[in-house]
Scaffold this motif. Structure first.
Motif, mmCIF file in Angstrom:
data_model
loop_
_atom_site.group_PDB
_atom_site.id
_atom_site.type_symbol
_atom_site.label_atom_id
_atom_site.label_comp_id
_atom_site.label_asym_id
_atom_site.label_seq_id
_atom_site.Cartn_x
_atom_site.Cartn_y
_atom_site.Cartn_z
ATOM 1 N N ILE A 6 29.916 28.691 42.167
ATOM 2 C CA ILE A 6 30.990 29.278 41.977
ATOM 3 C C ILE A 6 32.234 29.439 43.076
ATOM 4 O O ILE A 6 31.709 29.869 44.136
ATOM 5 C CB ILE A 6 30.922 30.596 41.293
ATOM 6 N N PRO A 7 33.385 29.004 42.866
ATOM 7 C CA PRO A 7 34.221 28.969 43.888
ATOM 8 C C PRO A 7 34.524 30.466 44.575
ATOM 9 O O PRO A 7 34.553 31.418 43.831
ATOM 10 C CB PRO A 7 35.717 28.660 43.497
ATOM 11 N N SER A 8 34.610 30.781 45.760
ATOM 12 C CA SER A 8 34.623 32.054 46.346
ATOM 13 C C SER A 8 36.268 32.501 46.041
ATOM 14 O O SER A 8 37.138 31.895 45.979
ATOM 15 C CB SER A 8 34.450 32.127 47.905
ATOM 16 N N PRO A 9 36.274 33.901 45.783
ATOM 17 C CA PRO A 9 37.720 34.535 45.453
ATOM 18 C C PRO A 9 38.652 34.048 46.772
ATOM 19 O O PRO A 9 37.945 34.223 47.933
ATOM 20 C CB PRO A 9 37.129 35.952 45.621
ATOM 21 N N ARG A 10 39.737 33.917 46.543
ATOM 22 C CA ARG A 10 40.742 33.568 47.636
ATOM 23 C C ARG A 10 41.961 34.535 47.525
ATOM 24 O O ARG A 10 42.236 35.110 45.989
ATOM 25 C CB ARG A 10 41.226 32.139 47.344
ATOM 26 N N ILE A 11 42.539 34.743 48.233
ATOM 27 C CA ILE A 11 43.943 35.632 48.048
ATOM 28 C C ILE A 11 45.251 34.656 47.915
ATOM 29 O O ILE A 11 45.043 33.473 48.391
ATOM 30 C CB ILE A 11 44.423 36.202 49.559
ATOM 31 N N HIS A 12 45.930 35.048 46.912
ATOM 32 C CA HIS A 12 46.964 34.342 46.336
ATOM 33 C C HIS A 12 48.456 35.046 46.384
ATOM 34 O O HIS A 12 48.159 36.160 46.214
ATOM 35 C CB HIS A 12 46.808 33.541 45.173
ATOM 36 N N GLY A 13 49.446 34.616 46.796
ATOM 37 C CA GLY A 13 50.874 35.260 46.671
ATOM 38 C C GLY A 13 50.770 36.275 47.433
ATOM 39 O O GLY A 13 51.273 37.480 46.895
ATOM 40 N N LEU A 14 50.474 36.174 48.684
ATOM 41 C CA LEU A 14 50.518 37.717 49.317
ATOM 42 C C LEU A 14 52.016 37.893 49.717
ATOM 43 O O LEU A 14 52.690 37.039 50.226
ATOM 44 C CB LEU A 14 49.880 37.344 50.933
ATOM 45 N N ARG A 15 52.478 39.149 49.512
ATOM 46 C CA ARG A 15 53.986 39.468 49.874
ATOM 47 C C ARG A 15 53.850 40.901 50.456
ATOM 48 O O ARG A 15 53.040 41.878 50.087
ATOM 49 C CB ARG A 15 54.726 39.482 48.568
ATOM 50 N N ALA A 16 54.701 41.014 51.293
ATOM 51 C CA ALA A 16 55.096 42.412 51.912
ATOM 52 C C ALA A 16 56.442 42.683 51.791
ATOM 53 O O ALA A 16 57.340 42.125 52.702
ATOM 54 C CB ALA A 16 54.702 42.259 53.403
#
Length: 243
Positions: A6-16
């Motif tokens: 199962i693919p490991s969770p990834r961060i997408h669309g990081l905004r600050a």
């Protein structure tokens, strides 16, 4: 990919996004749903690479969570770096970074200016002042009156409070006003600001929980000082050491 395929969770669309108060950065990121919620670490670094704020979130479940990082000593115009780390059982699953520039705040943040406001002002129009002694507006206004300030009630639903006549709006007040102290919901603030500008007030002070950045910017552009989300009684006791 983990051992189960199962693919490991990834961060997408990081905004600050820096807030107009110049002291907070709103961080948004998109995460996939997972049967084993990962842990999230958010770290804010200054230009020197020093950690100035961090946040740890256990068991992140949301698809698009939002968090707020705080700056105790902001540096307007400086570049800050937000780093997001996704962890699973102490293993780094993903790491993303984004830069953000802290703006010049639209509201007063420093104690020197706050103390100057409280020292120089003598007349305070309290918009939304209640006749009920249990209400925060009444308690704050009563305290300020005892400290020697001239209190002008602005409330169309009452005739008088604290021994002073009440006026339906700021424009009906027959004398000059130094500070407009706002005890009204945020949706009413733009109209109050316009009246304060027309009245020639020097300061707009929005009490705790009253936040309206667009109105604050409008007041600042008109030359008023703006204090927001602060209690005048608390700040007076803190800065002027009054009992």
């Amino acid at each position: 990919m983990n051992p189960a395929g199962i693919p490991s969770p990834r961060i997408h669309g990081l905004r600050a996004t820096p807030m107009p108060d110049g002291r907070r950065v709103v961080v948004e990121l998109e995460l996939p749903l997972s049967s084993h919620p990962p842990e999230l670490e958010l770290i804010l670094y200054n230009e020197q690479g020093e950690e100035v704020h961090s946040m740890a979130v256990m068991g992140v479940m949301e698809l698009r969570p939002t968090y707020v990082l705080h700056l105790r000593r902001p540096d307007p115009g400086a570049r800050y770096r937000v780093e997001a780390r996704l962890l699973g059982k102490d293993v780094l699953l993903d790491r993303q970074q984004v830069e953000v520039v802290i703006p010049e705040p639209v509201t007063v943040q420093d104690d020197i200016t706050l103390r100057h406001i409280l020292t120089e002002a003598r007349t305070i129009a309290v918009v939304g002042l209640s006749a009920d002694p249990e209400r925060p507006s009444h308690q704050v206004a009563s305290y300020l009156q005892r400290q020697g300030y001239r209190i002008i009630p602005v409330n169309p639903t009452i005739q008088e409070v604290l021994g002073e006549p009440s006026y339906p709006d700021l424009l009906s007040v027959p004398e000059p006003v130094d500070i407009v102290d706002v005890f009204r919901p945020a949706r009413y603030v733009p109209e109050i600001v316009e009246q304060a500008i027309a009245k020639g007030a020097k300061v707009i002070w929005m009490q705790l929980g009253v936040i309206h950045f667009e109105a604050a910017q409008r007041a600042r552009e008109a030359g008023l000082l703006v204090v927001m989300d602060r209690c005048m009684k608390i700040e007076h006791q803190r800065l002027m050491r009054s009992k």
